[in-house]
Write an enzyme that holds these catalytic residues in place. Sequence first.
Site, short mmCIF file in Angstrom:
data_model
loop_
_atom_site.label_atom_id
_atom_site.label_comp_id
_atom_site.label_asym_id
_atom_site.label_seq_id
_atom_site.Cartn_x
_atom_site.Cartn_y
_atom_site.Cartn_z
N ARG A 151 -27.09 -46.79 38.56
CA ARG A 151 -25.76 -47.10 39.15
C ARG A 151 -24.89 -45.85 39.26
O ARG A 151 -23.94 -45.81 40.05
CB ARG A 151 -25.05 -48.13 38.25
CG ARG A 151 -25.76 -49.45 38.08
CD ARG A 151 -25.19 -50.22 36.91
NE ARG A 151 -25.38 -49.44 35.67
CZ ARG A 151 -24.77 -49.78 34.52
NH1 ARG A 151 -23.93 -50.82 34.48
NH2 ARG A 151 -24.98 -49.08 33.44
N ARG A 171 -3.65 -22.60 40.02
CA ARG A 171 -2.43 -23.07 39.34
C ARG A 171 -2.36 -22.36 37.98
O ARG A 171 -3.30 -22.43 37.20
CB ARG A 171 -2.46 -24.59 39.15
CG ARG A 171 -2.53 -25.38 40.46
CD ARG A 171 -2.76 -26.86 40.20
NE ARG A 171 -2.94 -27.63 41.42
CZ ARG A 171 -1.99 -28.38 41.97
NH1 ARG A 171 -0.77 -28.42 41.42
NH2 ARG A 171 -2.22 -29.08 43.08
N HIS A 182 0.41 -20.98 33.02
CA HIS A 182 1.64 -21.63 32.58
C HIS A 182 1.63 -21.98 31.09
O HIS A 182 0.58 -22.17 30.47
CB HIS A 182 1.83 -22.95 33.34
CG HIS A 182 1.89 -22.80 34.82
ND1 HIS A 182 1.63 -23.82 35.69
CD2 HIS A 182 2.20 -21.72 35.60
CE1 HIS A 182 1.76 -23.39 36.93
NE2 HIS A 182 2.11 -22.12 36.90
N LYS A 198 -3.11 -28.79 25.16
CA LYS A 198 -3.70 -29.53 26.29
C LYS A 198 -5.17 -29.79 26.03
O LYS A 198 -5.85 -29.00 25.37
CB LYS A 198 -3.54 -28.72 27.59
CG LYS A 198 -2.10 -28.56 28.03
CD LYS A 198 -1.91 -27.50 29.08
CE LYS A 198 -0.43 -27.25 29.32
NZ LYS A 198 -0.16 -26.02 30.05
N TYR A 248 -5.54 -33.79 32.43
CA TYR A 248 -5.32 -33.24 31.11
C TYR A 248 -4.28 -34.01 30.31
O TYR A 248 -3.31 -34.51 30.86
CB TYR A 248 -4.97 -31.75 31.16
CG TYR A 248 -3.88 -31.35 32.10
CD1 TYR A 248 -4.07 -31.35 33.47
CD2 TYR A 248 -2.65 -30.90 31.61
CE1 TYR A 248 -3.07 -30.94 34.34
CE2 TYR A 248 -1.66 -30.48 32.47
CZ TYR A 248 -1.87 -30.50 33.83
OH TYR A 248 -0.88 -30.08 34.68
N GLU A 262 9.72 -24.21 30.91
CA GLU A 262 8.53 -23.66 31.56
C GLU A 262 8.55 -22.14 31.57
O GLU A 262 9.59 -21.50 31.79
CB GLU A 262 8.43 -24.18 33.00
CG GLU A 262 7.92 -25.61 33.11
CD GLU A 262 7.53 -25.98 34.52
OE1 GLU A 262 8.38 -25.83 35.42
OE2 GLU A 262 6.40 -26.40 34.74
N ASP A 312 4.53 -19.28 41.16
CA ASP A 312 3.55 -18.61 40.30
C ASP A 312 3.37 -17.14 40.69
O ASP A 312 3.00 -16.31 39.86
CB ASP A 312 2.20 -19.33 40.37
CG ASP A 312 2.24 -20.68 39.64
OD1 ASP A 312 3.24 -20.94 38.96
OD2 ASP A 312 1.26 -21.44 39.76
#
Length: 180
Positions: free
Chosen positions: A23, A58, A61, A71, A131, A142, A167
């Site tokens: 499957r 990305r 950070h 994380k 995450y 940030e 960024d």
Amino acid sequence: MEIKQHALAGVVEFIPRVFGDARGAFFESFSARVMEEAGVRENWVQDNQSRSDKGVLRGLHFQRPPHAQAKLVRVAQGRALDVIVDLRRGSATYGQHLQVELDAQRYNMLYVPVGFAHGFVALEDDTLFLYKCSGYYQPSAEGGILWKDPSLRINWGIDDPKVSDKDQILPVLQGFESPF
Ligand SMILES: Cc1cn([C@H]2C[C@H](O)[C@@H](COP(=O)(O)OP(=O)(O)O[C@H]3O[C@H](C)C(=O)[C@H](O)[C@H]3O)O2)c(=O)[nH]c1=O
């Protein structure tokens, strides 16, 4: 579940047992018991998901204390090169980075403790990046480090990634005062 302690202290990679059959496939994507076995003790409060096409980068950070986030990152579809940079001022590996390829075949996951800048580049279109975070999103907290900071010597494996304007103007590590 295979548990791999990486050279950067506290960083753990989880390689789950994937059950394939006619499957498709099944694997346990989170187990508090496995986290405990690996010495990972976090109060996960927020799940995130981003979708990125091939070449989207990305990062790098972090959120400053008291809104810092550990994380637990994985890829549910596609493939990504995950990169973390040690920003812990007392760390013997300060400024060093680790690269781990995450994919939706092995379904490997990476635990990134507080004190690291984190980013990734998508290696396939429609890469779904999921995450868990141990702290809520707090825009005012940030921060980040420039993905192409030459002092980090990160090989992203891609020459011209698609990076947000935000960024592209992150600071380099030299002269940076780490909040960790
Ligand atoms: C991170 C975040 C963002 N947002 C909103 C804010 C923006 O309107 C939009 C996109 O945010 P941003 O461009 O910061 O998304 P990424 O560039 O994927 O940011 C993430 O990139 C790297 C890989 C990370 O490790 C961090 O978790 C996170 O900074 O989502 C939220 O509403 N909640 C959130 O937790």
